[in-house]
Every structure is written in structure tokens, then in C-alpha cells.
Design an enzyme around this catalytic site. Structure first.
Site, PDB file in Angstrom:
ATOM      1  N   ASP A 103      20.459  83.334   1.283  1.00 18.36           N
ATOM      2  CA  ASP A 103      20.378  84.456   0.364  1.00 18.36           C
ATOM      3  C   ASP A 103      19.063  85.225   0.438  1.00 18.36           C
ATOM      4  O   ASP A 103      19.035  86.440   0.427  1.00 18.36           O
ATOM      5  CB  ASP A 103      20.589  83.895  -1.047  1.00 18.36           C
ATOM      6  CG  ASP A 103      20.362  84.921  -2.121  1.00 18.36           C
ATOM      7  OD1 ASP A 103      21.078  85.924  -2.106  1.00 18.36           O
ATOM      8  OD2 ASP A 103      19.473  84.713  -2.961  1.00 18.36           O
ATOM      9  N   ASP A 106      14.923  81.175   0.190  1.00 21.68           N
ATOM     10  CA  ASP A 106      15.302  79.765   0.140  1.00 21.68           C
ATOM     11  C   ASP A 106      16.514  79.525   1.040  1.00 21.68           C
ATOM     12  O   ASP A 106      16.853  80.357   1.861  1.00 21.68           O
ATOM     13  CB  ASP A 106      15.575  79.351  -1.313  1.00 21.68           C
ATOM     14  CG  ASP A 106      16.629  80.251  -1.952  1.00 21.68           C
ATOM     15  OD1 ASP A 106      17.394  80.894  -1.220  1.00 21.68           O
ATOM     16  OD2 ASP A 106      16.671  80.306  -3.198  1.00 21.68           O
ATOM     17  N   TYR A 255      22.274  83.728 -10.174  1.00 21.60           N
ATOM     18  CA  TYR A 255      22.982  85.006 -10.165  1.00 21.60           C
ATOM     19  C   TYR A 255      23.958  85.046 -11.330  1.00 21.60           C
ATOM     20  O   TYR A 255      25.166  84.968 -11.148  1.00 21.60           O
ATOM     21  CB  TYR A 255      23.652  85.240  -8.806  1.00 21.60           C
ATOM     22  CG  TYR A 255      22.650  85.635  -7.736  1.00 21.60           C
ATOM     23  CD1 TYR A 255      22.200  86.953  -7.635  1.00 21.60           C
ATOM     24  CD2 TYR A 255      22.133  84.707  -6.847  1.00 21.60           C
ATOM     25  CE1 TYR A 255      21.276  87.333  -6.675  1.00 21.60           C
ATOM     26  CE2 TYR A 255      21.198  85.076  -5.874  1.00 21.60           C
ATOM     27  CZ  TYR A 255      20.777  86.392  -5.797  1.00 21.60           C
ATOM     28  OH  TYR A 255      19.857  86.773  -4.851  1.00 21.60           O
ATOM     29  N   GLU A 498       9.612  88.145  -2.327  1.00 21.97           N
ATOM     30  CA  GLU A 498      10.823  87.534  -1.773  1.00 21.97           C
ATOM     31  C   GLU A 498      11.833  88.605  -1.358  1.00 21.97           C
ATOM     32  O   GLU A 498      12.173  89.489  -2.141  1.00 21.97           O
ATOM     33  CB  GLU A 498      11.462  86.585  -2.801  1.00 21.97           C
ATOM     34  CG  GLU A 498      12.605  85.788  -2.195  1.00 21.97           C
ATOM     35  CD  GLU A 498      13.077  84.633  -3.072  1.00 21.97           C
ATOM     36  OE1 GLU A 498      12.747  84.600  -4.276  1.00 21.97           O
ATOM     37  OE2 GLU A 498      13.788  83.758  -2.524  1.00 21.97           O
TER      38      GLU A 498
END
Ligand SMILES: *[C@@H]1O[C@H](CO)[C@@H](O)[C@H](O)[C@H]1NC(C)=O
Ligand SMILES: *[C@@H]1O[C@H](CO)[C@@H](O)[C@H](O)[C@H]1NC(C)=O
Ligand SMILES: *[C@@H]1O[C@H](CO)[C@@H](O)[C@H](O)[C@H]1NC(C)=O
Ligand SMILES: *[C@@H]1O[C@H](CO)[C@@H](O)[C@H](O)[C@H]1NC(C)=O
Ligand SMILES: *[C@@H]1O[C@H](CO)[C@@H](O)[C@H](O)[C@H]1NC(C)=O
Ligand SMILES: *[C@@H]1O[C@H](CO)[C@@H](O)[C@H](O)[C@H]1NC(C)=O
Length: 526
Positions: A103, A106, A255, A498
Site C-alpha cells: 500500500d 509498509d 482505512y 509516506e
């Protein structure tokens, strides 16, 4: 990873061929630059479409992020520091869930944003695939899309079962390791009729339906298979209504979904395009009364698909409204009016301009991954302005003020240019583009040397390390700047540092659309 053998002769001739190829390529590159200069956009005749080099270069970089994120047994992967990983994913249920993409920084596979990434990549290819083709990037884009849809097909083993997550985020976040050396358990989460998840099922249906259009002319068997999965999942999503955040509360920490009505409409809109079956438009009309929130503007993102649905259904209103009557035609007009309100909000000098932007001009909505909103808004605006140009509509009125397609396109250019370095920090937020880009991207694979001997927990020395990442996460679009246009290049700040796959998917669409001014979508009807 390299295979070194005694075949040095062969190697030498390959090397000479390689050097020659580089020389030829640089010569033609210099010629191109000479012909088209450093202009952002070359206004040339259609026969010799000019290429905006800045965006073309950036597109080549952005697309590589999918190679950075790929899980499974890699094929022709362009990232030298990546290798095979997660080959056992899905094994406990006799499924092959090894493909797909990680994703973000990670090693989780979250189905909800992964499917959204695929839908956006499909949309980008459908609108601007001809531009990608000119740059020989179309196959790269389709390959990355298929890497995700292959995974999603395997994650949907029967009509009413969809695996929506591989990996346990709690376990996963206790480790800092390369995907290639991952050892922790990779549990699976499914939705089914007792534990439904309409948003994730519908988003996955949207991904399948849009991808079925992408592969229709080049791989029809695959396209038919995708469409079958799309229809099944849409029926599942609609018949067993419920949010996965409620069925499976542990997903709330990552999410969390705010509702599924938007995804149902979005999936129906894609299924209409993929099938031309009017029952899907009828669905968007009747369920629109419940879920569409006509007249209210929203931010397009992984959790909210309303603005995307409004623009996608505007496509129908622009190009084929003559064929559509009655209630459905009225609903299409409401979708389009709301799309117009979204676009009016984005234009910085419009009477209804949104205040959600930085002094430097970037759309900025939230602290966490702010660039997701900028790239999504810029992509939608660009697509909308191209629909106007294609259908010869010159005027957009925002509370009485008149705007033209080029004003809207200018907004998209502004967002793209900001992201590529025209900003107060003079920083490119696209990793690998230019010289001043984030060097401390929050990304495990990029932060750990390929020969490191560390594992799950002692790998955190690499998160803590004060040195820049040893590997470049090429094509990553990081979270982005603070509201005051500043950026701290710090590996442990997940809000700013990120990247995510959907950021890159949107940027791919945006850049592909900006490459030339011959901005006519490749066809009116898909
Ligand atoms: C249905 O999904 C729930 C939630 O993931 C899971 O706990 C349950 O085992 C599944 N049901 C079946 C029959 O597999
Ligand atoms: C997740 O979203 C639901 C619905 O919007 C909300 O009620 C819940 O508080 C959220 N959970 C978290 C952890 O934010
Ligand atoms: C778009 O922006 C460019 C450069 O900022 C400017 O020269 C041009 O006039 C603008 N066009 C429109 C239609 O606003
Ligand atoms: C990393 O830094 C954190 C916070 O400073 C510290 O608690 C942890 O022990 C460090 N871990 C390693 C492996 O160096
Ligand atoms: C910008 O905003 C961030 C986050 O709010 C803050 O930490 C930082 O000090 C600000 N920088 C400047 C120059 O104001
Ligand atoms: C990274 O940031 C998180 C959240 O702010 C914090 O809990 C953690 O200790 C930090 N880790 C390191 C290695 O600094």
C-alpha cells in the site's frame, strides 16, 4: 541478485551494444530538445504532436513506483533493489494472493485503497492512453494495472466472498524489514454475506469494470473475465449492504470507511461504461436520490468517490446525452452540475474558490497525506476541461464569472508544477524527479540496504538512521508539505514522508494528460 558467470565475451558485446544504444538515444533526445525547446507545451499541429518534456520525464518516473511496490514473483521489474516477496500470501486458504502492491511504506495489502488505485490507473489509461503510447509508457501502465487486477481476481474466489486484506497491520508495524525478508504471519480478512463490506466490494467492482475497458481491445478473454467479476461484486455489494468498518472493526485504524453509498454509485457508473447497460444508469439515478448529495462538493479520495462519479457521469452527459431520456437525463444533469461546482471550487480566482489551499497555491485539505487531494483534484479538473474542449463547450460559469477550458487546465498545470518543484521549498515531491526530492522517504524497502542482515525488530535501526535512504523509491509521491508550504525531510513522519500507490496513480493520470496540448480524449465512447 545479479547472476555473474564466465561468459565475459558475450558480456562485452552486450556492453558495446548498450553503449551504442545510449549514444543513439542521447543524440535523439538532444534533437528533440532542440526542436521543441524547453517550452512546457509545444503548440504544434496534430501530425507532429509536441511533447512537454518535463511532464514526459516525470511520467516515466511516476510509473516506476508500481514496480517499487509490487509483491510476488517479479517479472521484468525495473527496480534493481527489489526482489520476490510474499510468495506464500493466501496459501492458508489455498489462494494465490502473492501479487498486488504494497500500500505505502509498509508491507500491508489493503484491498480498499488497492482497488481504488487500480480504478484510477484504468481511468488514466482510458483518457490518456494514447499519450502514454507516444512515450512508450502504455505497456508499463497496463502491466502495473494487471498486476493488481490479477491479485483482485484471486481475492474473489466466489461470488459473495472477497478477501480485502493480507497481513495484520499491528504485527506488520512492529517490524521494519524489506519485503524480501519478511517473516511475520500474513493473516487474511474476507468479507462475505454475514460480514459484508459494500464499499470495498463496490470499489473492487469499479476496478474490474474500468480495467475490463482497458483490456477490451488487446486481451478480450481477460476483459470478459474482469467484467464477470465486476458484475458479481456489484451485486454482492448492493444486495448485502453494510460497511466493512462495521463488519470488521479492526479495519477502522487504517482505512476506515465513512460509508458505501458513494462507492455503489461509482461502481454503477463504471459498469455503465463497461456494458452500456442502462440499468446501471437507472441505478445511479434512483440510488443517487439517496447517496449522491447533488449540489454538495466533496474531495475525491480513497474514502469518497462522489466527485469522481460526478465527473465520470458528466462524460455521459457531454458525449451521449441525446440518447438518454427522462429521469436519467435529469440525474445526469445533476451529476454534471455538481461536477461543475467542484471545478469552480478549485479555480483560485473563482467566486466560489475553496479556501483549502496553501499560499503557494497547492490544494491542501488535511495534515495526513495532503498531496492525495491535490493530485486527485488536478486530475479531475484536467479530465473535465478536456471533455469541454472535445465537445466544443467553451464556457463554465461560476456564480456568474466566466471560465474557459484553458483556465481549468491552468489549474491542473499549477498543481503539477508545484509538485514537480515550482514551490516555496523548490522541492520535487515526486521522488527521483529533479535533484531536490525527499531523501528520507518513509518506506521500508527504500530505507534498508539490500545486503542488510537485520530482521523484523532490529530493522528499526534503519528507520532511526540519520543517513538518507540507500535506495531511491522511484516514482513515490510523498504525503507532502505542511499547510505553510514547508516540508521536513524526516523518515519517521508518516503524514509528510509516506507515499501511497493512489498518489502515484493520480499523478500518472495528471501527467499523461498534460504531455501534449492535443488534449482530446482518445475517444468519445469507450
Ligand atoms: C465471514 O467473514 C468473517 C469476517 O472476516 C469471518 O470471521 C468469517 O469466518 C467468514 N465466514 C466464513 C464462512 O468464512
Ligand atoms: C470509522 O468511521 C465510522 C463511520 O464514519 C466512525 O463512526 C468511527 O468512529 C470511525 N472509527 C475511527 C477509529 O475513526
Ligand atoms: C495560463 O497560465 C499561463 C502561465 O501562467 C498564462 O500565460 C496564461 O495566460 C494562462 N491562460 C489562461 C487561459 O488563463
Ligand atoms: C529507534 O529509536 C527509538 C526512539 O528514539 C528507540 O526507542 C529505539 O530503541 C531505536 N531502535 C533501534 C533499533 O535503534
Ligand atoms: C509550518 O507548519 C508546521 C506544522 O504546523 C510547523 O511545525 C512549522 O514550524 C511551520 N513552519 C514555519 C516556517 O512556519
Ligand atoms: C516514530 O514516530 C512514532 C509516532 O510519532 C513514535 O511512536 C515512534 O517512537 C517513532 N519512532 C522512531 C524510531 O523514532
Amino acid at each position: 541478485m545479479g547472476t555473474e558467470g564466465p561468459k565475459s565475451r558475450e558480456w562485452e558485446s552486450w556492453f558495446i551494444a548498450f553503449v551504442l544504444a545510449i549514444l543513439v538515444m542521447s543524440a535523439s533526445y538532444v534533437t528533440l530538445r532542440k526542436n521543441f525547446g524547453e517550452l512546457n507545451v509545444f503548440h504544434g499541429p496534430r501530425r507532429h504532436p509536441g511533447i512537454a518534456h518535463k511532464y514526459a520525464d516525470a511520467l516515466g518516473i511516476a510509473l516506476q513506483f508500481f514496480d517499487v511496490q509490487k509483491s510476488g514473483k517479479l517479472v521484468n521489474n525495473r527496480i534493481s533493489w527489489r526482489g520476490d516477496s510474499a510468495l506464500e500470501d493466501g496459501r492458508q486458504e489455498n489462494l494465490d494472493l502473492s501479487k498486488g502492491v504494497y500500500d505505502a511504506g509498509d508491507l500491508m495489502k489493503f484491498g480498499f485503497p488497492m482497488a481504488f488505485t487500480a480504478t484510477i490507473l484504468s481511468w488514466a489509461i482510458l483518457e490518456y492512453g494514447d499519450h502514454m503510447k507516444q512515450l512508450k509508457e502504455l505497456e508499463n501502465a497496463k502491466d502495473s494495472l494487471k498486476w493488481i487486477t490479477d491479485y483482485l481476481i484471486n481475492a474473489h474466489p466466489s461470488a459473495n466472498v472477497l478477501y480485502v486484506q493480507v497481513g495484520d497491520p499491528e504485527l506488520d508495524h512492529k517490524c521494519w524489514e524489506r519485503p524480501e525478508s519478511m517473516t511475520e504471519q500474513r493473516p487474511l480478512i474476507q468479507i462475505n454475506t454475514s460480514y459484508p463490506g459494500s464499499e470495498v466490494a463496490a470499489e473492487t467492482a469499479a476496478a474490474f469494470a474500468s480495467a475490463s475497458l482497458v483490456f477490451r481491445s488487446t486481451n478480450s478473454a481477460y476483459s470478459i473475465l474482469l467484467l464477470k467479476h465486476a458484475k458479481q461484486l456489484f451485486t454482492f455489494a448492493d444486495s448485502y449492504r453494510g460497511s466493512y468498518s462495521i463488519s470488521i472493526p479492526q479495519v477502522q485504524n487504517f482505512y476506515n470507511s465513512s460509508g458505501y453509498g458513494d462507492e455503489l454509485l461509482w461502481a454503477a457508473a463504471w459498469l455503465y461504461h463497461a456494458t452500456r447497460d442502462e440499468s446501471y444508469l437507472e441505478y445511479a439515478t434512483t440510488e443517487g436520490n439517496l447517496f449522491a448529495n447533488w449540489g454538495t462538493t466533496t474531495w475525491f479520495c480513497w474514502d469518497n468517490k462522489l466527485a469522481g462519479t460526478q465527473v465520470l457521469l458528466s462524460r455521459v452527459n457531454f458525449f451521449e446525452s441525446k440518447n438518454i431520456q427522462g429521469e436519467q437525463n435529469i440525474a445526469l444533469q445533476l451529476y454534471r452540475k455538481t461536477a461543475e461546482a467542484v471545478i469552480c471550487g478549485l479555480l483560485s480566482n473563482s467566486p466560489t474558490a475553496t479556501p483549502f489551499r496553501t499560499k503557494g497555491g497547492l490544494i491542501w485539505v488535511a495534515q495526513w497525506n495532503p498531496l492525495q487531494y491535490s493530485v486527485a483534484s488536478a486530475f479531475l479538473a484536467l479530465v473535465y476541461s478536456d471533455y469541454m474542449i472535445t465537445s466544443n463547450i467553451r464556457n463554465l460559469y461560476c456564480d456568474g464569472a466566466l471560465y474557459e477550458p484553458m483556465d481549468i487546465r491552468n489549474f491542473s498545470i499549477m498543481q503539477a508544477d508545484y509538485i514537480l518543484g515550482n514551490n516555496p521549498m523548490k522541492m520535487s515531491y515526486l521522488v527521483g524527479y529533479g535533484s531536490n526530492y525527499p531523501k528520507y522517504v518513509h518506506h521500508r524497502g527504500a530505507s534498508i540496504p539490500t545486503d542488510a542482515k537485520t530482521g523484523c525488530s532490529n530493522g528499526f535501526i534503519w528507520l532511526n538512521s540519520t543517513h538518507p535512504n540507500p535506495n531511491v523509491a522511484v516514482g513515490a509521491v510523498v504525503g507532502g508539505p505542511f499547510q505553510n508550504d514547508t516540508y521536513i525531510d524526516s523518515r519517521n513522519d508518516t503524514r509528510q514522508a509516506e507515499p501511497t500507490t493512489y498518489n502515484s496513480a493520480f499523478l500518472v493520470g495528471l501527467l499523461s494528460g498534460l504531455i501534449t496540448t492535443s488534449s482530446v480524449p482518445q475517444s468519445f465512447l469507450w
